[in-house]
Enzyme design. Structure first.
Site, PDB file in Angstrom:
ATOM      1  CD  GLU A 182      -5.545   4.563   1.255  1.00 47.29           C
ATOM      2  OE1 GLU A 182      -6.004   5.616   0.758  1.00 47.29           O
ATOM      3  OE2 GLU A 182      -5.555   4.340   2.479  1.00 47.29           O
ATOM      4  CD  GLU A 253      -2.097   5.278   4.882  1.00 43.95           C
ATOM      5  OE1 GLU A 253      -3.215   5.706   5.273  1.00 43.95           O
ATOM      6  OE2 GLU A 253      -1.586   5.594   3.785  1.00 43.95           O
TER       7      GLU A 253
END
Length: 843
Positions: A182, A253
């Protein structure tokens, strides 16, 4: 001799051929991951190995497989495996290799997210604290000291996997790995300026140079260089597009819920919305999807991050914190996975064709030249159900739902229509006859202030994390002041106040060894300020400040530089005359950690334990110890610590984590029932407002002995340990609501499609344990029942014989199937679509 040598060489060639035959080639194209030359539609779920125990792993993995997963995903936690530079630990809950081998034995793939930054609401984002002290280091940027350490650990993990032949290229289960995590988010990469992109490119090159034989990904990284696959994280990823038309659309995710914070309400996410998000992703060309989390587990010890992340990491996942299936989330997603797999051959053969069926209505069709056809019909509207025409047929689409048609004709699944039953579980407190009979309570008072020979002095106030190195949650700041009686802040009869400012996360202030006040931060603002009236005496006065952390920052640009502790000012104020004396720059004495930590009280040893009839209660800074026998049975166990304040608990020397039952969620923001329609966010479906964030704390069964177990508590605030108790997790009721308009159960489609076309909606009830049977029917109604599981009610229309029909079909059996139709129950209200609602009990 020559013949023997020929035979020996033949055996080597034969064994080599056998070994290599199990190796798989994993590549990718624009549609999907390609395993041994064939594109795959893959459904994965996250299970973090250290958030459960090795004894729990096989059951968690099997339940994942039974739920329709193809792969298990996990992070690798650097600070867990290398707590001291160069000293590695892969034992017990840290045994990554054993975990991966168990996944392989179950016939599932593995997705290994090495990071080594992981976020994950894990302490310090997974980085070891010693990394912070390397001269010249800057985390997650184009910085040589950091890159050296990151490459060293990444290579260590890759080498470990290679040594055990765990990559698919070696015949193992790992089909791809992740580097970084991320970094490309808008609140991360831009803050690192012109050194960010070189770092991203370096990380990608470093990873691929390790020659794992399988692809690498970077999540949330639009500028991930080839051949790295950039992937999506979020509640929804249907609109995500990879940065190259040569890369597949992958979702690493899909947040099945959200994490719990101390002081926060409990987040939930309706399964209808999770299923909608998944179906939309596959409708619009996705081929790999991973649930974060599929089993969340527990933040044992001091592993939780945040700060203020709770000990429970349940995440509202399909398998709950204790390893039990959460229904209907697990079952509804299992049905979804089966429906998607019925479409796989068409999906991997071509790209979808997307067409509009009307406002907020959309069809995604996979049609091949060989006649294969699968379709996903979506109503993305949040208000109104709709009827659409597709391929000459009419279909009803509830708002915010997707219907799946594997043959472009028959609906086998709709995301808003749940065929799976719901279970109501609860914790049942155990009586002393049934369980533990806590006995032999003893205690040790934790000294207030400096008590260790390792204490040191320093001018001024020290930042906590740099001082403790996170060896403990606790840091004592101690100073003294001589009062003559003529100080300005004491003049004119002024009341004195102590003023302390801290970066967090919580603080206790003691004046002359007596508690004067305390203050705590929150997940939204860790900083604290304390101002309390105090009484000083003529002569020497001691000021002891106990500062504590509740997990270190795990997310954000430069999160590693977020400080904690008392950085000042520390002042004595005259409340009447306004005069002030600043103590910040004077000499302070520091002690890292508690005396009880230093001498190992958490293991239950030491000769310092005091055993007397009058057990001290409701006093701060005290250690308690007791013995107990384990509860019988195999139901999951929890400790109910509602009578305590804040601290940490150990069972047989193993920490079950921080506890904080006095930290309540705000009174507002929760909903009695959550509308799944419309975009989800972490605050949409909160529950338990105004209540403690966490009262119950998981005690793994495999940590217990039949008798002679030791429980140790360190209590900071004060509480009554004699009121704690064990509780077991048990299923209270089974519930289901199925309408005449529901699709036929997916299991019928997967076994006999011709029979499925003739069948109708069916309700299935099944007791969770093999040794249980349905013992009673608490409620049954066919018509227009209202309410929810646990509070069903009859509507104006209700079949009079529904309960007797259900009793006859179900009572005495472990499971039963009931057709949801007027043929079964008669027609209590002609012309109205009817529902069957049932609540049952198992014994």
């Amino acid at each position: 001799m020559r013949g023997t040598m020929v035979l020996f060489l033949f055996m080597i060639v034969f064994l080599s051929a056998v070994t290599t035959s199990f190796a798989a080639t994993v590549t990718y194209d624009h549609r999907a991951l390609v395993i041994d030359g064939k594109r795959k539609v893959l459904i994965s779920g996250a299970i973090h190995y250290p958030r459960s125990t090795p004894q729990m792993w096989p059951d968690l993995i099997q339940k994942s497989k039974d739920g329709g997963l193809d792969a298990i995903e996990t992070y690798v936690f650097w600070n867990l495996h290398e707590p001291v530079r160069g000293q590695y630990d892969f034992e017990g809950r840290k045994d990554l290799v054993s975990f991966i081998k168990l996944v392989k034995e179950a016939g599932l793939h593995v997705v290994l997210r090495i990071g080594p930054y992981v976020c994950a609401e894990w302490n310090y984002g997974g980085f070891p604290l010693w990394l912070h002290f390397i001269p010249g280091i800057e985390f997650r940027t184009d910085n040589e000291p950091f890159k050296v350490e990151m490459q060293r650990f990444t290579a260590k993990i890759v080498d470990l996997m290679k040594q055990e032949s765990l990559f698919a290229s070696q015949g193992g289960p790992i089909i791809f790995s992740q580097i970084e995590n991320e970094y490309g988010n808008g609140d991360i990469e831009p803050y690192y300026g012109n050194r960010a992109k070189p770092y991203v490119d370096w990380a990608a090159g470093m990873a691929t140079s390790l020659n794992t034989g399988v692809p690498w990904n970077m999540c949330q990284q639009k500028d991930a260089p080839d051949p790295i696959i950039n992937t999506c994280n979020g509640f929804y990823c249907d609109q995500f597009t990879p940065n190259s038309d040569k890369k597949p659309k992958m979702w690493t995710e899909n947040w099945t819920g959200w994490f719990l914070s101390f002081g926060g309400a409990v987040p939930t996410r309706p399964v209808e919305d999770v299923a909608f998000a998944v179906a939309r992703f596959f409708q619009l060309g996705g081929t790999f999807q991973n649930y974060y989390m599929y089993h969340g587990g527990t933040n044992f010890g001091r592993t939780s991050g945040g700060p203020f992340i709770a000990t429970s990491y349940d995440y509202d996942a399909p398998i709950d914190e204790y390893g039990l299936i959460r229904q209907p989330k697990w079952g509804h997603l299992k049905d979804l996975h089966k429906a998607i797999k019925l479409c796989e051959e068409a999906m991997i053969a071509t790209d979808p064709t997307i067409t509009s069926l009307g406002p907020n209505l959309e069809a995604g069709v996979y049609r091949t030249g060989s006649g294969l056809c699968s379709a996903f019909l979506a109503n993305v509207g949040t208000q109104s159900d709709a009827t659409v025409n597709f391929n000459g047929n009419s279909y009803k689409l509830p708002a915010w739902s997707v219907s799946i048609l594997p043959d472009c004709k028959n609906v086998v699944f709709n995301t808003a229509k749940i065929n799976s039953m719901r279970t109501l579980s609860r914790f049942i407190s155990q009586s002393s006859e049934d369980v533990e009979s806590f006995s032999g309570w003893s205690w040790v008072n934790e000294p207030v202030g400096i008590s260790s020979q390792n204490a040191f002095m320093k001018l001024g106030l020290a930042e906590q994390i740099n001082t403790t190195g996170d060896k403990s949650d606790y840091l004592w700041y101690s100073a003294s002041i001589e009062i003559k009686g003529n100080e300005p802040f004491l003049q004119d009869g002024s009341q004195t106040a102590l003023h302390v400012q801290s970066l967090g996360h919580a603080l206790y202030a003691f004046i002359n060894k007596k508690l004067a006040g305390s203050v705590k931060g929150s997940s939204g603002n860790a900083k604290v300020a304390l101002e309390v009236p105090i009484s000083l005496v003529t002569g020497k006065n001691t000021i002891d400040l106990l500062s504590l952390t509740v997990g270190l920052q795990n997310y954000g640009a430069f999160f590693d530089l977020k400080g904690a502790g008392v950085t000042g000012p520390v002042q004595l104020k005259g409340l009447t005359n306004g005069s002030t004396i600043d103590l910040s720059s004077q000499q302070w004495t520091y002690q890292i950690g508690l005396k009880g930590e230093e001498i190992g009280l958490s293991n239950g040893g030491s000769s310092l334990w005091i055993s007397q009839p009058a057990l001290p209660k409701n006093q701060p800074l005290i250690w308690y110890k007791t013995n107990f026998d384990a509860a019988g049975g195999n139901e999951p166990l929890a400790l109910d610590l509602s009578s305590l304040g804040k601290g940490e608990a150990w069972v047989n020397g193993q920490s079950i984590g921080r506890y904080w039952p006095t930290n309540n969620a705000p009174n507002g923001g929760c909903v009695s029932s959550c509308n799944y329609r419309g975009s989800f966010n972490a605050n949409k479906c909160l529950k338990d407002c105004g209540k403690p964030s966490q009262l119950l704390y998981h005690v793994p069964r495999d940590w217990l002995k039949p008798s002679g177990n030791i429980l140790v508590l360190f209590e900071e605030m004060g509480g009554d340990p004699t009121q704690i108790s064990f509780a077991t997790r048990q299923i209270g009721s089974l519930c289901s609501r199925v309408s005449e308009s529901h699709p036929v159960p997916i299991d019928i489609w997967t076994s006999d499609q011709e029979a499925a076309k003739k069948a109708g909606p069916t309700m299935l009830l099944e007791c969770p344990s093999a040794n249980q049977v349905i013992s009673s029917i608490k409620f049954a109604s066919f018509g227009t029942p209202g309410g929810a599981c646990g509070s069903f009610s009859h509507g104006k229309c209700s079949s009079k014989n529904a309960i007797s029909i259900i009793q006859k079909a179900c009572v005495g059996s472990r499971k039963c199937n009931i057709g949801v139709s007027i043929a079964t129950f008669g027609d209590p209200c002609v012309g109205i679509t009817k529902n069957l609602a049932v609540e049952a009990s198992c014994t």
